[in-house]
Design a protein around this motif. Structure first.
Motif, PDB file in Angstrom:
ATOM      1  N   TYR A  66       0.804  -1.219   0.000  1.00  0.00           N
ATOM      2  CA  TYR A  66       0.000   0.000   0.000  1.00  0.00           C
ATOM      3  C   TYR A  66       0.839   1.274   0.000  1.00  0.00           C
ATOM      4  CZ  TYR A  66      -3.876  -3.101   0.979  1.00  0.00           C
ATOM      5  OH  TYR A  66      -4.803  -4.092   0.889  1.00  0.00           O
ATOM      6  N   GLY A  67       1.981   1.262   0.646  1.00  0.00           N
ATOM      7  CA  GLY A  67       2.795   2.469   0.755  1.00  0.00           C
ATOM      8  C   GLY A  67       3.464   2.874  -0.539  1.00  0.00           C
ATOM      9  N   VAL A  68       4.041   1.910  -1.247  1.00  0.00           N
ATOM     10  CA  VAL A  68       4.746   2.218  -2.495  1.00  0.00           C
ATOM     11  C   VAL A  68       3.781   2.752  -3.556  1.00  0.00           C
ATOM     12  CG1 VAL A  68       6.025   1.180  -4.409  1.00  0.00           C
ATOM     13  CG2 VAL A  68       6.714   0.716  -2.059  1.00  0.00           C
ATOM     14  N   PRO A  69       2.647   2.087  -3.811  1.00  0.00           N
ATOM     15  CA  PRO A  69       1.723   2.682  -4.794  1.00  0.00           C
ATOM     16  C   PRO A  69       1.213   4.060  -4.373  1.00  0.00           C
ATOM     17  CG  PRO A  69       1.183   0.392  -4.472  1.00  0.00           C
ATOM     18  CD  PRO A  69       2.205   0.748  -3.437  1.00  0.00           C
ATOM     19  N   PHE A  70       1.016   4.275  -3.072  1.00  0.00           N
ATOM     20  CA  PHE A  70       0.580   5.589  -2.598  1.00  0.00           C
ATOM     21  C   PHE A  70       1.614   6.653  -2.946  1.00  0.00           C
ATOM     22  CE2 PHE A  70       0.625   8.893   0.669  1.00  0.00           C
ATOM     23  CZ  PHE A  70      -0.651   9.408   0.507  1.00  0.00           C
ATOM     24  N   LEU A  71       2.892   6.392  -2.649  1.00  0.00           N
ATOM     25  CA  LEU A  71       3.942   7.366  -2.962  1.00  0.00           C
ATOM     26  C   LEU A  71       4.018   7.636  -4.454  1.00  0.00           C
ATOM     27  CD1 LEU A  71       6.846   6.199  -0.630  1.00  0.00           C
ATOM     28  CD2 LEU A  71       5.526   8.293  -0.436  1.00  0.00           C
ATOM     29  N   LEU A  72       3.923   6.578  -5.251  1.00  0.00           N
ATOM     30  CA  LEU A  72       4.035   6.757  -6.695  1.00  0.00           C
ATOM     31  C   LEU A  72       2.816   7.478  -7.282  1.00  0.00           C
ATOM     32  CD1 LEU A  72       5.625   3.350  -7.658  1.00  0.00           C
ATOM     33  CD2 LEU A  72       6.735   5.577  -7.538  1.00  0.00           C
ATOM     34  N   VAL A  73       1.629   7.165  -6.807  1.00  0.00           N
ATOM     35  CA  VAL A  73       0.433   7.849  -7.311  1.00  0.00           C
ATOM     36  C   VAL A  73       0.460   9.321  -6.920  1.00  0.00           C
ATOM     37  CG1 VAL A  73      -2.075   8.003  -7.022  1.00  0.00           C
ATOM     38  CG2 VAL A  73      -1.013   5.813  -7.509  1.00  0.00           C
ATOM     39  N   VAL A  74       0.836   9.613  -5.685  1.00  0.00           N
ATOM     40  CA  VAL A  74       0.921  11.017  -5.256  1.00  0.00           C
ATOM     41  C   VAL A  74       1.976  11.747  -6.087  1.00  0.00           C
ATOM     42  CG1 VAL A  74       1.596  12.535  -3.355  1.00  0.00           C
ATOM     43  CG2 VAL A  74       0.024  10.664  -2.943  1.00  0.00           C
ATOM     44  N   GLY A  75       3.116  11.110  -6.323  1.00  0.00           N
ATOM     45  CA  GLY A  75       4.153  11.730  -7.146  1.00  0.00           C
ATOM     46  C   GLY A  75       3.697  11.967  -8.572  1.00  0.00           C
ATOM     47  N   LEU A  76       2.994  10.995  -9.153  1.00  0.00           N
ATOM     48  CA  LEU A  76       2.506  11.168 -10.523  1.00  0.00           C
ATOM     49  C   LEU A  76       1.410  12.231 -10.606  1.00  0.00           C
ATOM     50  CD1 LEU A  76       2.468   7.470 -11.738  1.00  0.00           C
ATOM     51  CD2 LEU A  76       4.033   9.286 -12.455  1.00  0.00           C
ATOM     52  N   ILE A  77       0.559  12.311  -9.598  1.00  0.00           N
ATOM     53  CA  ILE A  77      -0.468  13.361  -9.582  1.00  0.00           C
ATOM     54  C   ILE A  77       0.189  14.734  -9.467  1.00  0.00           C
ATOM     55  CG2 ILE A  77      -2.324  14.369  -8.188  1.00  0.00           C
ATOM     56  CD1 ILE A  77      -3.279  11.502  -7.653  1.00  0.00           C
ATOM     57  N   ARG A  78       1.183  14.837  -8.608  1.00  0.00           N
ATOM     58  CA  ARG A  78       1.889  16.113  -8.474  1.00  0.00           C
ATOM     59  C   ARG A  78       2.608  16.479  -9.770  1.00  0.00           C
ATOM     60  NH1 ARG A  78       3.426  18.248  -3.233  1.00  0.00           N
ATOM     61  NH2 ARG A  78       5.310  18.980  -4.257  1.00  0.00           N
ATOM     62  N   ARG A  79       3.150  15.474 -10.463  1.00  0.00           N
ATOM     63  CA  ARG A  79       3.881  15.751 -11.697  1.00  0.00           C
ATOM     64  C   ARG A  79       2.948  16.277 -12.792  1.00  0.00           C
ATOM     65  NH1 ARG A  79       7.863  17.398 -11.660  1.00  0.00           N
ATOM     66  NH2 ARG A  79       9.047  15.692 -10.836  1.00  0.00           N
ATOM     67  N   THR A  80       1.718  15.798 -12.822  1.00  0.00           N
ATOM     68  CA  THR A  80       0.797  16.222 -13.877  1.00  0.00           C
ATOM     69  C   THR A  80      -0.034  17.438 -13.488  1.00  0.00           C
ATOM     70  OG1 THR A  80      -0.888  14.675 -13.102  1.00  0.00           O
ATOM     71  CG2 THR A  80       0.616  13.900 -14.806  1.00  0.00           C
ATOM     72  N   SER A  81       0.058  17.881 -12.247  1.00  0.00           N
ATOM     73  CA  SER A  81      -0.740  19.030 -11.826  1.00  0.00           C
ATOM     74  C   SER A  81      -0.054  20.335 -12.218  1.00  0.00           C
ATOM     75  CB  SER A  81      -0.975  18.994 -10.317  1.00  0.00           C
ATOM     76  OG  SER A  81       0.239  19.188  -9.635  1.00  0.00           O
ATOM     77  N   THR A  82      -0.818  21.398 -12.217  1.00  0.00           N
ATOM     78  CA  THR A  82      -0.262  22.730 -12.460  1.00  0.00           C
ATOM     79  C   THR A  82      -0.389  23.513 -11.160  1.00  0.00           C
ATOM     80  OG1 THR A  82      -2.393  23.428 -13.305  1.00  0.00           O
ATOM     81  CG2 THR A  82      -0.762  22.789 -14.924  1.00  0.00           C
ATOM     82  N   PRO A  83       0.634  23.467 -10.341  1.00  0.00           N
ATOM     83  CA  PRO A  83       0.551  24.111  -9.022  1.00  0.00           C
ATOM     84  C   PRO A  83       0.706  25.622  -9.132  1.00  0.00           C
ATOM     85  CG  PRO A  83       2.742  23.277  -9.374  1.00  0.00           C
ATOM     86  CD  PRO A  83       1.938  22.862 -10.576  1.00  0.00           C
ATOM     87  N   TYR A  84       0.248  26.290  -8.096  1.00  0.00           N
ATOM     88  CA  TYR A  84       0.477  27.731  -8.010  1.00  0.00           C
ATOM     89  C   TYR A  84       1.861  27.929  -7.416  1.00  0.00           C
ATOM     90  CZ  TYR A  84       0.320  32.544  -6.530  1.00  0.00           C
ATOM     91  OH  TYR A  84       0.621  33.865  -6.355  1.00  0.00           O
ATOM     92  N   THR A  85       2.793  28.270  -8.248  1.00  0.00           N
ATOM     93  CA  THR A  85       4.166  28.525  -7.798  1.00  0.00           C
ATOM     94  C   THR A  85       4.519  29.950  -8.201  1.00  0.00           C
ATOM     95  OG1 THR A  85       4.944  27.488  -9.829  1.00  0.00           O
ATOM     96  CG2 THR A  85       4.946  26.139  -7.858  1.00  0.00           C
ATOM     97  N   PRO A  86       4.347  30.902  -7.299  1.00  0.00           N
ATOM     98  CA  PRO A  86       4.525  32.307  -7.665  1.00  0.00           C
ATOM     99  C   PRO A  86       5.974  32.680  -7.981  1.00  0.00           C
ATOM    100  CG  PRO A  86       4.118  32.102  -5.328  1.00  0.00           C
ATOM    101  CD  PRO A  86       3.953  30.734  -5.921  1.00  0.00           C
TER     102      PRO A  86
END
Length: 135
Positions: free
Chosen positions: A15-35
């Protein structure tokens, strides 16, 4: 106690490894507010860390579990961790597939910042007969 430890190790991988990878992939594809550029680099570094830790733990946890189960003589857990290497290959295949479909690298990418362009400090002539004031 040894069964609890081996079970915890197995479920941390499951459960931990897929969680880390899914969170990382979601963050990679998101467009964050980085001023600022620093915030964009920090966001990218955190995402890189999540993906790298997930990929390292993907192979390390089953290997350690297989070693420990062999040392304590738990045949059932040895089988579980042995079969887990099939899951390791599937997870690496899924991450490789996601990486091949991405438009940029999964690790080592920083998102664009929203810092405004610096103001123009010199005159830029515009076509249409208008020139810079004063010459």
């Amino acid at each position: 106690m040894k069964r609890l430890g081996l079970g915890g190790l197995f479920f941390a991988w499951l459960y931990g490894v897929p969680f880390l990878l899914v969170v990382g992939l979601i963050r990679r594809t998101s467009t964050p507010y980085t001023p600022t550029e620093d915030a964009a680099r920090a966001f990218g570094a955190t995402t890189d860390a999540l993906l790298a830790v997930g990929l390292v733990l993907n192979v390390a946890l089953p290997a350690v579990g297989l070693l420990l189960a062999g040392l304590v003589g738990e045949e059932g857990w040895r089988r579980h961790f042995g079969w887990a290497f099939g899951g390791v290959a599937l997870i690496y295949l899924a991450v490789a597939l996601a990486g091949s479909m991405a438009t940029s690298a999964l690790i080592g990418h920083s998102p664009a910042d929203q810092e405004p362009d610096p103001p123009v400090g010199h005159c830029v002539p515009i076509s249409g007969g208008r020139s810079c004031p004063g010459g």
